[in-house]
Design a protein around this motif. Sequence first.
Motif, PDB file in Angstrom:
ATOM      1  N   ASN A   1     -26.259  54.325 -15.472  1.00 55.73           N
ATOM      2  CA  ASN A   1     -27.404  54.852 -16.237  1.00 55.73           C
ATOM      3  C   ASN A   1     -27.361  54.420 -17.700  1.00 55.73           C
ATOM      4  O   ASN A   1     -28.318  54.633 -18.434  1.00 55.73           O
ATOM      5  N   ASN A   2     -26.236  53.843 -18.124  1.00 56.90           N
ATOM      6  CA  ASN A   2     -26.030  53.472 -19.519  1.00 56.90           C
ATOM      7  C   ASN A   2     -26.141  51.966 -19.760  1.00 56.90           C
ATOM      8  O   ASN A   2     -25.840  51.502 -20.848  1.00 56.90           O
ATOM      9  N   VAL A   3     -26.536  51.216 -18.751  1.00 56.19           N
ATOM     10  CA  VAL A   3     -26.606  49.763 -18.867  1.00 56.19           C
ATOM     11  C   VAL A   3     -28.031  49.296 -18.596  1.00 56.19           C
ATOM     12  O   VAL A   3     -28.640  49.702 -17.608  1.00 56.19           O
ATOM     13  N   VAL A   4     -28.544  48.451 -19.489  1.00 54.63           N
ATOM     14  CA  VAL A   4     -29.888  47.894 -19.321  1.00 54.63           C
ATOM     15  C   VAL A   4     -29.782  46.373 -19.442  1.00 54.63           C
ATOM     16  O   VAL A   4     -29.294  45.855 -20.457  1.00 54.63           O
ATOM     17  N   LEU A   5     -30.225  45.682 -18.406  1.00 50.44           N
ATOM     18  CA  LEU A   5     -30.145  44.225 -18.361  1.00 50.44           C
ATOM     19  C   LEU A   5     -31.472  43.576 -18.746  1.00 50.44           C
ATOM     20  O   LEU A   5     -32.537  44.164 -18.562  1.00 50.44           O
ATOM     21  N   ASN A   6     -31.379  42.356 -19.258  1.00 52.61           N
ATOM     22  CA  ASN A   6     -32.546  41.497 -19.502  1.00 52.61           C
ATOM     23  C   ASN A   6     -33.655  42.158 -20.309  1.00 52.61           C
ATOM     24  O   ASN A   6     -34.815  42.166 -19.902  1.00 52.61           O
ATOM     25  N   VAL A   7     -33.310  42.686 -21.460  1.00 54.36           N
ATOM     26  CA  VAL A   7     -34.303  43.318 -22.325  1.00 54.36           C
ATOM     27  C   VAL A   7     -35.055  42.216 -23.086  1.00 54.36           C
ATOM     28  O   VAL A   7     -34.456  41.246 -23.557  1.00 54.36           O
ATOM     29  N   ALA A   8     -36.363  42.376 -23.188  1.00 52.43           N
ATOM     30  CA  ALA A   8     -37.206  41.398 -23.893  1.00 52.43           C
ATOM     31  C   ALA A   8     -36.870  41.373 -25.378  1.00 52.43           C
ATOM     32  O   ALA A   8     -36.393  42.359 -25.946  1.00 52.43           O
ATOM     33  N   LYS A   9     -37.157  40.262 -25.997  1.00 50.15           N
ATOM     34  CA  LYS A   9     -36.905  40.074 -27.423  1.00 50.15           C
ATOM     35  C   LYS A   9     -37.661  41.121 -28.245  1.00 50.15           C
ATOM     36  O   LYS A   9     -38.808  41.447 -27.952  1.00 50.15           O
ATOM     37  N   GLU A  10     -36.984  41.667 -29.272  1.00 54.47           N
ATOM     38  CA  GLU A  10     -37.594  42.620 -30.181  1.00 54.47           C
ATOM     39  C   GLU A  10     -36.849  42.551 -31.502  1.00 54.47           C
ATOM     40  O   GLU A  10     -35.855  41.843 -31.621  1.00 54.47           O
TER      41      GLU A  10
ATOM     42  N   GLU B   1     -14.183  35.311 -26.079  1.00 57.16           N
ATOM     43  CA  GLU B   1     -15.504  34.709 -25.875  1.00 57.16           C
ATOM     44  C   GLU B   1     -15.868  34.630 -24.396  1.00 57.16           C
ATOM     45  O   GLU B   1     -17.029  34.781 -24.028  1.00 57.16           O
ATOM     46  N   GLU B   2     -14.875  34.408 -23.565  1.00 57.44           N
ATOM     47  CA  GLU B   2     -15.104  34.327 -22.116  1.00 57.44           C
ATOM     48  C   GLU B   2     -15.678  35.643 -21.579  1.00 57.44           C
ATOM     49  O   GLU B   2     -16.602  35.645 -20.767  1.00 57.44           O
ATOM     50  N   ASN B   3     -15.145  36.759 -22.049  1.00 56.92           N
ATOM     51  CA  ASN B   3     -15.658  38.065 -21.622  1.00 56.92           C
ATOM     52  C   ASN B   3     -17.088  38.282 -22.099  1.00 56.92           C
ATOM     53  O   ASN B   3     -17.930  38.800 -21.363  1.00 56.92           O
ATOM     54  N   VAL B   4     -17.374  37.893 -23.342  1.00 58.25           N
ATOM     55  CA  VAL B   4     -18.721  38.065 -23.885  1.00 58.25           C
ATOM     56  C   VAL B   4     -19.708  37.216 -23.084  1.00 58.25           C
ATOM     57  O   VAL B   4     -20.800  37.678 -22.745  1.00 58.25           O
ATOM     58  N   LEU B   5     -19.308  36.000 -22.743  1.00 58.21           N
ATOM     59  CA  LEU B   5     -20.171  35.134 -21.934  1.00 58.21           C
ATOM     60  C   LEU B   5     -20.440  35.771 -20.568  1.00 58.21           C
ATOM     61  O   LEU B   5     -21.574  35.777 -20.094  1.00 58.21           O
ATOM     62  N   LYS B   6     -19.421  36.355 -19.961  1.00 57.24           N
ATOM     63  CA  LYS B   6     -19.604  37.049 -18.670  1.00 57.24           C
ATOM     64  C   LYS B   6     -20.568  38.230 -18.815  1.00 57.24           C
ATOM     65  O   LYS B   6     -21.407  38.455 -17.953  1.00 57.24           O
ATOM     66  N   LEU B   7     -20.435  38.981 -19.909  1.00 55.80           N
ATOM     67  CA  LEU B   7     -21.326  40.118 -20.158  1.00 55.80           C
ATOM     68  C   LEU B   7     -22.760  39.634 -20.359  1.00 55.80           C
ATOM     69  O   LEU B   7     -23.702  40.239 -19.846  1.00 55.80           O
ATOM     70  N   ARG B   8     -22.923  38.539 -21.077  1.00 50.50           N
ATOM     71  CA  ARG B   8     -24.257  37.982 -21.326  1.00 50.50           C
ATOM     72  C   ARG B   8     -24.916  37.497 -20.044  1.00 50.50           C
ATOM     73  O   ARG B   8     -26.123  37.579 -19.893  1.00 50.50           O
ATOM     74  N   GLN B   9     -24.101  36.974 -19.125  1.00 52.92           N
ATOM     75  CA  GLN B   9     -24.635  36.396 -17.896  1.00 52.92           C
ATOM     76  C   GLN B   9     -24.603  37.346 -16.710  1.00 52.92           C
ATOM     77  O   GLN B   9     -25.074  36.997 -15.629  1.00 52.92           O
ATOM     78  N   ALA B  10     -24.073  38.522 -16.891  1.00 50.94           N
ATOM     79  CA  ALA B  10     -23.947  39.481 -15.788  1.00 50.94           C
ATOM     80  C   ALA B  10     -25.313  39.758 -15.166  1.00 50.94           C
ATOM     81  O   ALA B  10     -26.300  39.955 -15.866  1.00 50.94           O
ATOM     82  N   ALA B  11     -25.337  39.767 -13.848  1.00 48.21           N
ATOM     83  CA  ALA B  11     -26.590  39.986 -13.123  1.00 48.21           C
ATOM     84  C   ALA B  11     -26.707  41.407 -12.596  1.00 48.21           C
ATOM     85  O   ALA B  11     -27.728  41.783 -12.033  1.00 48.21           O
ATOM     86  N   SER B  12     -25.647  42.215 -12.782  1.00 43.17           N
ATOM     87  CA  SER B  12     -25.702  43.597 -12.304  1.00 43.17           C
ATOM     88  C   SER B  12     -25.049  44.536 -13.314  1.00 43.17           C
ATOM     89  O   SER B  12     -24.194  44.129 -14.096  1.00 43.17           O
ATOM     90  N   LYS B  13     -25.467  45.766 -13.260  1.00 45.76           N
ATOM     91  CA  LYS B  13     -24.904  46.790 -14.135  1.00 45.76           C
ATOM     92  C   LYS B  13     -23.417  46.976 -13.836  1.00 45.76           C
ATOM     93  O   LYS B  13     -22.610  47.172 -14.745  1.00 45.76           O
ATOM     94  N   GLU B  14     -23.081  46.905 -12.559  1.00 46.55           N
ATOM     95  CA  GLU B  14     -21.684  47.086 -12.154  1.00 46.55           C
ATOM     96  C   GLU B  14     -20.780  46.004 -12.757  1.00 46.55           C
ATOM     97  O   GLU B  14     -19.647  46.290 -13.155  1.00 46.55           O
ATOM     98  N   GLU B  15     -21.287  44.779 -12.845  1.00 46.23           N
ATOM     99  CA  GLU B  15     -20.507  43.697 -13.478  1.00 46.23           C
ATOM    100  C   GLU B  15     -20.180  44.040 -14.928  1.00 46.23           C
ATOM    101  O   GLU B  15     -19.057  43.851 -15.382  1.00 46.23           O
ATOM    102  N   ILE B  16     -21.172  44.526 -15.640  1.00 45.68           N
ATOM    103  CA  ILE B  16     -20.986  44.907 -17.046  1.00 45.68           C
ATOM    104  C   ILE B  16     -19.906  45.987 -17.148  1.00 45.68           C
ATOM    105  O   ILE B  16     -18.991  45.893 -17.960  1.00 45.68           O
ATOM    106  N   ILE B  17     -20.018  46.998 -16.302  1.00 47.25           N
ATOM    107  CA  ILE B  17     -19.063  48.105 -16.318  1.00 47.25           C
ATOM    108  C   ILE B  17     -17.661  47.606 -15.999  1.00 47.25           C
ATOM    109  O   ILE B  17     -16.692  47.962 -16.676  1.00 47.25           O
TER     110      ILE B  17
END
Length: 148
Positions: A9-18, A122-138
Motif C-alpha cells: 500500500n506504500n509503493v506507487v509505480l510509474n508516476v507521471a512527470k510532475e 547504483e545497482e540497487n537504485v537501477l533495480k528500484l527504478r526498473q522494478a515492475a512490481s511493488k513486491e520487487e521494490i519492497i
Amino acid sequence: MNRTILNENNVVLNVAKETKREAIARVGRLLVQNGYVGEKYIEGMQKREESLSTYVGNGVAIPHGMPEYMRYIRKSGLVVFQYPEGIDFGDGNRAYLLIGIAGKDDEHIEILAGIALVCQEEENVLKLRQAASKEEIIEILTDGEQDD
C-alpha cells in the motif's frame, strides 16, 4: 524494516512527470492516507525542501518533515514513488525515486540508515527504478528481510 513500515500500500509505480512540489505533496498525501502522519506534516515536508534539498544522489530523494513537524507523526512509515521520467530537484539533479519517510521518535535514524545502505549502490537504485512490481521494490529495500 517490517511490513507495517513498508508494504504494498506504500509503493506507487510509474508516476507521471510532475513538479517537485507536486511530487512531495503526493508523497505526503500517501503518508497521511496510510495513517503515518497528520495532514500538517506535508507542510513540514515542503518547508524542509525549501530550506535544504532532500535529493541524496543516485537519482533518489528522501522527502521528510522539519523537526518542528515531527509531532504530526503518528507511527513510523515509508512510501516509495517511482518516476520513470524523473523529477527535477534543481542544480541538474533528477530524482527517479522519491522515498517519503516519517520516523516516530528515534526510528527515523534507523529508517534513513537502511535506505542509505541500499541506495548507495547504483545497482540497487537501477533495480528500484526498473522494478515492475511493488513486491520487487519492497524486496530490494528490505534486502529480503522476513516480515517481523
